[in-house]
Write an enzyme that holds these catalytic residues in place. Structure first.
Site, mmCIF file in Angstrom:
data_model
loop_
_atom_site.group_PDB
_atom_site.id
_atom_site.type_symbol
_atom_site.label_atom_id
_atom_site.label_comp_id
_atom_site.label_asym_id
_atom_site.label_seq_id
_atom_site.Cartn_x
_atom_site.Cartn_y
_atom_site.Cartn_z
ATOM 1 N N THR A 60 4.424 5.095 -2.440
ATOM 2 C CA THR A 60 5.433 6.146 -2.284
ATOM 3 C C THR A 60 6.672 5.852 -3.120
ATOM 4 O O THR A 60 7.233 6.749 -3.765
ATOM 5 C CB THR A 60 5.800 6.299 -0.797
ATOM 6 O OG1 THR A 60 4.612 6.640 -0.062
ATOM 7 C CG2 THR A 60 6.851 7.371 -0.594
ATOM 8 N N MET A 75 0.827 -1.196 0.000
ATOM 9 C CA MET A 75 0.000 0.000 0.000
ATOM 10 C C MET A 75 0.869 1.256 0.000
ATOM 11 O O MET A 75 1.311 1.717 -1.046
ATOM 12 C CB MET A 75 -0.970 -0.046 1.180
ATOM 13 C CG MET A 75 -1.949 -1.216 1.089
ATOM 14 S SD MET A 75 -3.012 -1.388 2.538
ATOM 15 C CE MET A 75 -4.018 0.087 2.407
ATOM 16 N N CYS A 76 1.149 1.806 1.184
ATOM 17 C CA CYS A 76 1.843 3.091 1.237
ATOM 18 C C CYS A 76 3.311 2.999 0.838
ATOM 19 O O CYS A 76 3.853 3.936 0.242
ATOM 20 C CB CYS A 76 1.693 3.695 2.625
ATOM 21 S SG CYS A 76 -0.034 4.070 3.037
ATOM 22 N N VAL A 77 3.979 1.897 1.167
ATOM 23 C CA VAL A 77 5.374 1.746 0.749
ATOM 24 C C VAL A 77 5.452 1.666 -0.771
ATOM 25 O O VAL A 77 6.233 2.372 -1.416
ATOM 26 C CB VAL A 77 6.014 0.503 1.397
ATOM 27 C CG1 VAL A 77 7.379 0.210 0.782
ATOM 28 C CG2 VAL A 77 6.146 0.700 2.903
#
Length: 202
Positions: free
Chosen positions: A131, A126-128
């Site tokens: 980004t 998700m966020c890793v």
């Protein structure tokens, strides 16, 4: 995708460390990711070495929706790692998976002269992933240490089996394509002060 199992002397250093959502809700207690203890060891090592080298350290902090584990102002929302706020270390709050979207992360990296960075933290898929992909799209060199990001087990769905967290993390790496640099160990990632940083003389 570049996959490197060699030591730090085989890599060019990175100038910034992006620590994604290393918040209490995900790092401790019954709701922590399965590999939280091991992950924290690697995150602490990365942050320590980045500070020592004069690299930029950015802690992304997710502002979850009301009622979620990372709702702002709740204990789970707090960052698990101590922050040494200053010219070379900062916290950036975000509301989206992509740490660049709706934040000043891009402006900060540009102002500091950063062209290469390492990404670590949660959640892998998700966020890793979001980004790291956003950084690649902005032409940064991106290093992702395999032992420095983690996620939860993915439960079984219609017509599919459950997916162990370690497998989900590996799939997230693979999904980033050919430009990402994957290294087996966080200890292999070297750091350096941004050469063109306006604060490089500090």
């Amino acid at each position: 995708m570049t996959e490197n199992a060699a030591g730090a002397d085989a890599m060019s250093p990175v100038e910034a460390l992006i620590v994604v959502d290393a918040q209490v809700a995900f790092m401790s207690g019954e709701e922590a990711v399965p590999a939280a203890a091991e992950l924290l060891v690697q995150l602490k090592s990365l942050v320590t070495r980045a500070r020592e080298a004069g690299a930029l350290v950015v802690h992304l902090q997710n502002d979850g929706a009301p009622g979620t584990a990372d709702e702002p102002g709740t204990p789970g929302w707090e960052l698990h790692l101590p922050v040494e706020a200053g010219a070379r270390e900062t916290v950036i709050r975000k509301e989206e998976d992509d740490g660049f979207e709706g934040t000043n992360l891009g402006d900060l990296l540009a102002r500091e002269g950063v062209r290469s960075l390492a990404v670590c933290g949660v959640m892998s898929e998700m966020c890793v992933l979001a980004t790291a992909r956003a950084a690649l799209e902005r032409d940064y060199r991106v290093v992702l240490p395999h032992d420095a990001h983690a996620t939860y087990d993915i439960p079984a769905g219609p017509g599919s089996d459950a997916v162990p967290a370690a497998t989900a993390s590996r799939v997230a790496e693979w999904a980033l394509g050919d430009e990402i640099e994957i290294v087996a160990r966080a200890a292999s990632v070297p750091f350096a002060r941004p050469f063109t940083s306006p604060t490089s003389g500090e």
